[in-house]
Design an enzyme around this catalytic site. Structure first.
Site, short mmCIF file in Angstrom:
data_model
loop_
_atom_site.label_atom_id
_atom_site.label_comp_id
_atom_site.label_asym_id
_atom_site.label_seq_id
_atom_site.Cartn_x
_atom_site.Cartn_y
_atom_site.Cartn_z
N HIS A 28 106.41 -8.75 -60.78
CA HIS A 28 107.41 -7.79 -60.28
C HIS A 28 107.57 -7.92 -58.76
O HIS A 28 106.61 -7.76 -58.03
CB HIS A 28 106.95 -6.37 -60.63
CG HIS A 28 107.90 -5.32 -60.16
ND1 HIS A 28 107.50 -4.23 -59.43
CD2 HIS A 28 109.25 -5.21 -60.31
CE1 HIS A 28 108.56 -3.47 -59.16
NE2 HIS A 28 109.62 -4.04 -59.69
N HIS B 94 117.78 -3.08 -58.79
CA HIS B 94 117.52 -3.45 -60.18
C HIS B 94 118.77 -3.50 -61.04
O HIS B 94 118.75 -4.06 -62.14
CB HIS B 94 116.55 -2.45 -60.82
CG HIS B 94 115.19 -2.46 -60.20
ND1 HIS B 94 114.88 -1.72 -59.07
CD2 HIS B 94 114.05 -3.13 -60.52
CE1 HIS B 94 113.61 -1.93 -58.75
NE2 HIS B 94 113.08 -2.78 -59.61
N ARG C 60 114.43 -6.64 -43.23
CA ARG C 60 114.04 -7.16 -44.53
C ARG C 60 112.91 -6.28 -45.05
O ARG C 60 111.73 -6.49 -44.73
CB ARG C 60 113.58 -8.62 -44.38
CG ARG C 60 113.63 -9.48 -45.67
CD ARG C 60 112.70 -9.01 -46.71
NE ARG C 60 112.75 -9.77 -47.96
CZ ARG C 60 112.94 -9.19 -49.14
NH1 ARG C 60 113.18 -7.89 -49.24
NH2 ARG C 60 112.89 -9.92 -50.24
N CYS D 23 112.95 -15.13 -41.95
CA CYS D 23 112.75 -14.78 -43.36
C CYS D 23 112.82 -16.05 -44.20
O CYS D 23 113.64 -16.93 -43.94
CB CYS D 23 113.85 -13.82 -43.78
SG CYS D 23 113.84 -13.43 -45.54
N TYR E 4 106.70 -15.89 -52.18
CA TYR E 4 106.95 -16.73 -51.01
C TYR E 4 106.24 -18.07 -51.13
O TYR E 4 105.31 -18.39 -50.39
CB TYR E 4 106.57 -15.97 -49.73
CG TYR E 4 107.47 -14.78 -49.52
CD1 TYR E 4 108.83 -14.97 -49.28
CD2 TYR E 4 107.00 -13.47 -49.61
CE1 TYR E 4 109.68 -13.89 -49.11
CE2 TYR E 4 107.85 -12.39 -49.44
CZ TYR E 4 109.19 -12.61 -49.20
OH TYR E 4 110.04 -11.54 -49.04
#
Lengths: 487, 487
Positions: free
Chosen positions: B60, B84, B160, B207, B341
């Protein structure tokens, strides 16, 4: 313009014409001798032509060794340094022509020359498996089949010499350290062995010209030796840490003075280069003054009795036969530091603004295929199909580990991951290449095999050579594309 | 499969069919409540469908925050976490369907749900210039024109956020440090300000999704926010060095214990990530516990009162609102460390072997165009021709300086070098982007502008996106190709 066999009358006519252009005066040998080593301007003779090479010296790939010939003829030296005997070199020299030797000084139409000492007389006998690109100086690469192990044996480790192999012995060896404070410290071999902890690391040395051949073939002509995939090797090196020796000599390695920005190395044969001081003093930098290679005394070709090993950096900074170390506010002034080992843009040509580019230090990501074997008959290496086993290396500079190797057998349309071999590397960071292996079913393999690698900073290789093309052909790091013949 | 408005008879018929497939049993609300936070298996409701999400939790993107909804309906949470509300998420959830809520527990055909507290109630009001990709959590990029200066102003610095902005104040702020020895040290804001030297660095945060849009457009569909060139910014950060605080807490930063390999950070909103300990303790690593951004108190969106700044690493490791630091033998167990990541091969798909890839830490080379201006009417910016001025940024991770930026206006056939702007960066290494500028005559410019950069390790960007494609769209570092309309 004037051949040594032409008649005096004809020559004089030509010379008058040349003099009008300001290039062709007649010069006495005594005048030429006055422009030898130490003079303000340096003249040399080739054949019966005279050249003022003063402005060329900073660009000479052999450095100031060229001054050995100043005041006289280069011919006996070029018979030794045969690397000069090519049109590209003749053309460069011709740009500096100032005249011809006066007819009165010629003997049988030629310049009388003394014999010169052969500096290559101490060069060792080399393993016949090495693939020789030049003999004097010796430049020879490891043949691909010998690149298959994690450790490259000393006998077939690639040789990249800029000059000759200097005579050296452990008894008389002296390392001079100059911290820039006007005082010199001297270390003997015994000092290096006994005063400091011996540090062992495995590290890959990678010549900046490795794979230059691929850049030439896939982009444009490059100057320099046309190395294939074998100007690279991995060895275990042992010796004291440079930082420990510098600290012993009096450098505050924990916090070096602000004006100490570089550490310069000089080799016994005259080669010179430098590294940033941050690398030299970094406790995790692992810069060594190595006296052992793979557990043996370092072979003459690799720096006996002592060489610098700067892991993670281009091999050109790992100065062999080191006998002087200077802590300074500027880089080494050698052209190996200021010119040769730099990369420029694809557009910048053969005579760029040299100061604009950075000397190569840490290396980017590299990978190459070193062997392709048919393993159809080896049940343990295939899954029952007609298969090939592809093997190679991948490496990145700065201690960055290789984390992935991608293979394509269909010209880059699809990719799969090679298996990375376990390796017993040692050192504070990842200084050694990764060996990898990939098995492919023959029926899926197209006309070429492709490999590309990724390091832990997710740096990748460029797809093709042209965008990183540079005239010197340094750092040919594009994907390796190996033609495959399925027959 | 069963809509909440279908008739009971029809639903029962469908359910019988579904039950045969082992997916569609009827479940009482009391049973569902027994599968709330703390239970062995976690169930949630969406509409009237029931899902066992236990096996999904590690994947998740919001981490274990999902457990807030366990034992009840996700609907009120999804009204808050609107990220979502898209087919891709519905499809994932559908894979975990185990049945429907028993008809006897429905009210007017729907599951009765309690109101939930809105965790986003403390989110700040944002600058209207920010380009919002998602509102809850807030993800918004700096518009290209605001990327033109060396320092990015706080008001337009890209945001972010993975979750909400937690409430914080300096008075009650506590930072807990756990060295893994069973003892916790606590530092107040006053401690951080007064016990340690304040260190100031300029550093670029980048990012891992920056330019993801370009990967999608030039390769294939990617999951995640479709950032353009503005998920990057450069600021001056100030606060104590992490290594000083760790040393004060008792860590031997000069020689950390062998079992201490990572430093984990936890944010007040539940985000977590870690970095290798070598980076945390490196005297030249400059990892900060920053309380100032561009000379001001850090804004709430950027970590008030304290955030970690890990210069040279992907911004995902610079944990905001940090209130816990753990020295450990393993990485953070968060999925932001173990899954999100990371980059995989172009072939590895949406569900790779997560452990095979390395968490992104140091970043590779990046560059982008941020503005193209017609300067034909500005005599100081052109040479009398109809010209355009192209500007942008270039950056590399690990403190590696950008040494060259190449521009092509003819689709890569030829290249030229951009002018690199002087910048007043501070820090032990090169943590800040380089601004660059290039002027081109309009008549030479083709249908697109290309930029690529080179860092001091001569790492370069890949030519195209496909070879570094990954489903998550991380590290879209290929050459930036910007369409140019000459009209």
């Amino acid at each position: 313009m004037v051949s040594s066999t032409s008649s005096v009358v004809y020559a004089e006519a030509i010379l008058e014409d040349a003099e009008e252009k300001g290039k062709g005066r007649s010069i006495r040998l005594s005048d030429i001798r006055d422009h030898g080593e130490g003079a303000e301007r340096s003249w040399v003779i080739r054949g019966t032509s005279v050249y003022d090479i003063t402005d060329w010296i900073p660009g000479h790939p052999g450095g100031e060794v060229i001054l050995r010939a100043a005041g006289g003829s280069v011919d006996p030296y070029w018979k030794i340094f045969t690397i000069h005997e090519k049109q590209e070199v003749y053309d460069i020299l011709e740009e500096y022509r100032i005249g011809t030797v006066d007819q009165r000084d010629l003997v049988d139409g030629q310049v009388p020359v003394d014999a010169v000492e052969d500096p290559f007389q101490n060069d060792p006998v080399r393993d016949i498996r090495l693939q020789v690109h030049s003999d004097r100086p010796c430049n020879a690469e490891t043949p691909a089949p010998e690149l298959s192990a994690f450790i490259t044996p000393n006998a077939v480790f690639y040789v990249r010499n800029h000059l000759w192999v200097p005579e050296g012995d452990e008894e008389s060896y002296c390392l001079v350290i100059d911290l820039g404070d006007g005082e010199e410290k001297v270390y003997t071999m015994k000092d290096l062995r006994e005063k400091f902890d011996e540090c062992k690391i495995t590290a890959t040395l990678h010549c900046s010209g490795n794979r230059r051949k691929h850049m030439t073939e896939n982009s444009r002509a490059t100057n320099g030796l046309q190395w294939d995939v074998g100007a690279i090797g991995n060895a275990e090196w042992a010796g004291p840490r440079l930082r420990d020796v510098l600290a012993d000599a009096g450098l505050a390695t924990g916090n070096p003075p602000n004006d100490a920005k570089h550490v310069q190395f000089v080799g016994a044969e005259a080669y010179g280069a430098s590294i940033p001081i941050a690398k030299a003093v970094d406790p995790r930098g692992d810069v060594l003054l190595a006296y052992k290679m793979n557990g043996e005394q370092i072979p003459p070709d690799h720096g006996f009795p002592v060489r610098v090993v700067v892991p993670g950096h281009v091999a050109a900074r790992s100065v062999k036969w080191v006998n002087k170390i200077v802590v300074a506010d500027e880089e080494s002034t050698s052209q190996w530091q200021r010119r040769d080992y730099k990369c420029f843009g694809p557009n910048e040509g053969a005579n760029p603004d040299w100061d604009r580019a950075r000397a190569i230090q840490e290396l980017p990501v590299q990978s190459a295929i070193t062997s392709v074997r048919d393993v159809s008959a080896h049940p343990t290496e295939n899954d029952g199909n007609d298969s090939i086993a592809v093997e190679g290396y991948a490496f990145s500079g700065g201690g960055r580990e290789i984390v992935r190797v991608d293979i394509s057998v269909d010209d880059g349309r699809t990719w799969d991951q090679a298996e990375l071999a376990e390796s017993s590397e040692s050192g504070s960071q990842h200084w050694s290449w990764k060996r990898w292996k990939y098995t492919a079913q023959k029926k899926n393999v197209g006309p070429q095999l492709l490999v590309k690698a990724v390091d832990e900073a997710y740096n990748t290789q460029p797809d093709s050579h042209e965008p990183t093309y540079n005239v010197r052909g340094n750092l040919a790091m594009a994907w390796h594309r190996l033609p495959y013949n399925s027959k």
